[in-house]
Design a protein around this motif. Structure first.
Motif, mmCIF file in Angstrom:
data_model
loop_
_atom_site.group_PDB
_atom_site.id
_atom_site.type_symbol
_atom_site.label_atom_id
_atom_site.label_comp_id
_atom_site.label_asym_id
_atom_site.label_seq_id
_atom_site.Cartn_x
_atom_site.Cartn_y
_atom_site.Cartn_z
ATOM 1 N N SER A 41 0.860 -1.184 0.000
ATOM 2 C CA SER A 41 0.000 0.000 0.000
ATOM 3 C C SER A 41 0.892 1.228 0.000
ATOM 4 C CB SER A 41 -0.833 0.047 1.286
ATOM 5 O OG SER A 41 -1.832 -0.908 1.275
ATOM 6 N N ALA A 42 0.266 2.382 -0.144
ATOM 7 C CA ALA A 42 1.003 3.640 -0.055
ATOM 8 C C ALA A 42 1.462 3.865 1.382
ATOM 9 C CB ALA A 42 0.115 4.781 -0.512
ATOM 10 N N THR A 47 -2.321 8.321 0.707
ATOM 11 C CA THR A 47 -3.508 8.400 -0.163
ATOM 12 C C THR A 47 -4.431 9.530 0.280
ATOM 13 O OG1 THR A 47 -3.314 6.017 -0.480
ATOM 14 C CG2 THR A 47 -5.368 7.035 -1.193
ATOM 15 N N GLU A 74 1.408 4.215 -4.208
ATOM 16 C CA GLU A 74 1.893 2.834 -4.155
ATOM 17 C C GLU A 74 3.184 2.673 -4.957
ATOM 18 O OE1 GLU A 74 -1.211 3.521 -3.649
ATOM 19 O OE2 GLU A 74 -1.851 2.115 -2.104
ATOM 20 N N PHE A 136 -3.403 -1.749 -5.374
ATOM 21 C CA PHE A 136 -4.505 -0.777 -5.493
ATOM 22 C C PHE A 136 -4.710 -0.250 -6.901
ATOM 23 C CE2 PHE A 136 -5.125 4.021 -4.556
ATOM 24 C CZ PHE A 136 -6.490 3.971 -4.327
ATOM 25 N N ARG A 150 -10.756 2.362 -2.137
ATOM 26 C CA ARG A 150 -9.965 2.451 -0.908
ATOM 27 C C ARG A 150 -9.754 1.067 -0.306
ATOM 28 N NH1 ARG A 150 -8.913 7.419 1.251
ATOM 29 N NH2 ARG A 150 -7.088 6.286 1.938
ATOM 30 N N GLY A 151 -8.552 0.845 0.144
ATOM 31 C CA GLY A 151 -8.229 -0.465 0.718
ATOM 32 C C GLY A 151 -7.985 -1.537 -0.339
ATOM 33 N N GLY A 152 -7.867 -1.108 -1.600
ATOM 34 C CA GLY A 152 -7.831 -2.066 -2.701
ATOM 35 C C GLY A 152 -6.570 -2.906 -2.824
ATOM 36 N N SER A 153 -5.517 -2.575 -2.066
ATOM 37 C CA SER A 153 -4.299 -3.385 -2.178
ATOM 38 C C SER A 153 -4.511 -4.826 -1.720
ATOM 39 C CB SER A 153 -3.166 -2.767 -1.359
ATOM 40 O OG SER A 153 -2.915 -1.467 -1.802
#
Ligand code: ASP
Ligand code: MG
Length: 407
Positions: A41-42, A47, A74, A136, A150-153
């Motif tokens: 994630s970032a 983000t 990311e 993500f 959001r939270g897509g990683s």
């Protein structure tokens, strides 16, 4: 050689020191004899900060540009992590989502993965490298960069694990696993060694934030085991899998809650075919996801329909429903944004009677009023006053854990 996909969340790569710590963990996994693909994630709150910046430059940032911007968060973390790995003498390479072959549709800010072409990753793995992929994000058919929501990683990680036929997917964050209730509300909450997909999906969708629901859904569909654990220590995490849960001791796995919901009621609806569909089609067309839906038994062919939505969606939901209400001849619409929900979740619910009554009794003993009830085979959900959600979670945790087997 076993192949594992590891995902590290934003707080696990929040600064240079954390990144180096994560690099050492990854190298350990490799030295244990695995091929390793990493998704990041970032860093930290990147983000959010990028979204804030975009908002300062433009009132309504263009969606394509916003996705392109957010995808950079990311890219920063995956390149830094790769540099860290290489500085420790480990062959590694960073790839953006596009380079990693993650194809998506072109719905900006919540794109869906449509396919993964794993050729590049496989080639790098074959050269004994650790492959670090920016989470993500993906690329559309038109070669535009998209993000997965959001939270897509988490979804990136599980999708890659499936695409690569990995042995398992490991999701590391600052949380040690899945708990029987939110430990911030219930200090004595128990960490679960394992949980089945279906239960986890209910937990995730109902507000347990450890893993993104879409990732669990994917894992379930393809039977990919997902380990949830902390990157800050080596404690045993929670394995999400498809087998029969061994936790027979207690047939309730956990208590989930969500304080961020609102309730809408359409009053005086004529009871005839097509009414529900016109209400919910209109909501779906406006992209509002509806949760608990309850329709009363009708009296004199007039009924009420109640449903809940996320609190952020309340205004748009009311707008939609008011216009539909007029056209279907409903009397009026009312809303309440002070409600919350609490659920008990467990595969045991379907096979043993008594869970519902035990739940309702426990709540009523605390003078907590139940406004709506909905159930599935493995879940019982009550909509209650929002201010009482924490108390309800604690009450139910006690009622079900301590008296586990005597329900
Ligand atoms: N960085 C993105 C977010 O904060 C994606 C992720 O963390 O999974 O939502
Ligand atoms: Mg994040």
């Amino acid at each position: 050689m076993p192949l594992i996909v590891q995902k590290y969340g934003g707080s696990s790569v929040a600064d240079a020191e954390r990144i180096r710590h994560v690099a050492r963990r990854i190298i350990r996994a490799k030295e244990e004899g695995n091929q390793v693909v990493v998704v990041v994630s970032a860093m930290g709150k990147t983000t959010d900060e990028l979204i804030g910046l975009a908002g300062q430059v433009s009132e309504r940032p263009d969606k394509r540009e916003l996705d392109m911007l957010l995808s950079t968060g990311e890219v920063v973390s995956c390149t830094l992590l790769t540099m860290g790995l290489r500085s420790m003498g480990q062959e590694a390479i960073s790839l953006t989502g596009a380079q990693a072959g993650i194809q998506t549709d072109s719905v900006y800010s919540r794109a869906r993965i449509t396919g993964i072409s794993t050729k590049r990753i496989t080639r790098e793995l074959d050269q004994d490298k650790i492959v670090v992929v920016a989470g993500f994000q993906g690329i559309s058919e038109e070669y535009d960069i998209t993000t997965l929501g959001r939270g897509g990683s988490d979804t990136t990680a599980v999708a890659l694990a499936i695409g690569l036929s990995a042995d398992r997917c490991e999701i590391f964050s600052d949380v040690e696993g899945v708990y029987s209730a939110d430990p911030r509300l219930v200090p004595e909450a128990r960490k679960l060694d394992e949980i089945v997909y279906e239960e986890m999906l209910d937990m995730a969708a109902l507000g347990s934030k450890v893993v993104h629901p879409r990732a669990v859904e994917l894992g379930w569909e393809y039977n990919m085991p997902i380990l949830i654990a902390s990157s800050f220590n080596d404690n045993q995490g929670t394995l999400i899998h498809g087998g029969v849960s061994m936790e027979v001791r207690n047939k309730i796995s956990g208590i989930a809650h969500d304080s961020n919901i609102a309730k809408v009621t359409v009053i005086g609806v004529p009871d005839k075919p097509g009414i529900a569909s016109s209400v919910f089609e209109a909501l779906a067309a406006a992209n509002i996801s509806v949760d608990t839906i309850v329709q009363n038994a009708s009296i004199d062919r007039i009924t009420d329909v109640t449903f809940t939505v996320g609190r952020n969606d309340l205004d748009s939901a009311m707008e939609v429903v008011k216009s539909v209400a007029e056209s279907i001849g409903a009397r009026k619409c009312v809303s309440d944004n002070t409600v919350g929900k609490v659920s008990i979740i467990g595969s045991g619910i379907q096979s043993a009677p008594g869970y519902a009554s035990h739940m309702f009794r426990a709540l009523s003993d605390q003078n907590i009023n139940i406004e709506l009830i909905s159930t599935s085979e493995i879940r019982i959900t009550c909509i209650i006053e929002g201010a009482k959600v924490s108390e309800a979670v604690r009450t139910l945790h006690k009622a079900f854990e301590l008296k586990a087997t005597e329900v």
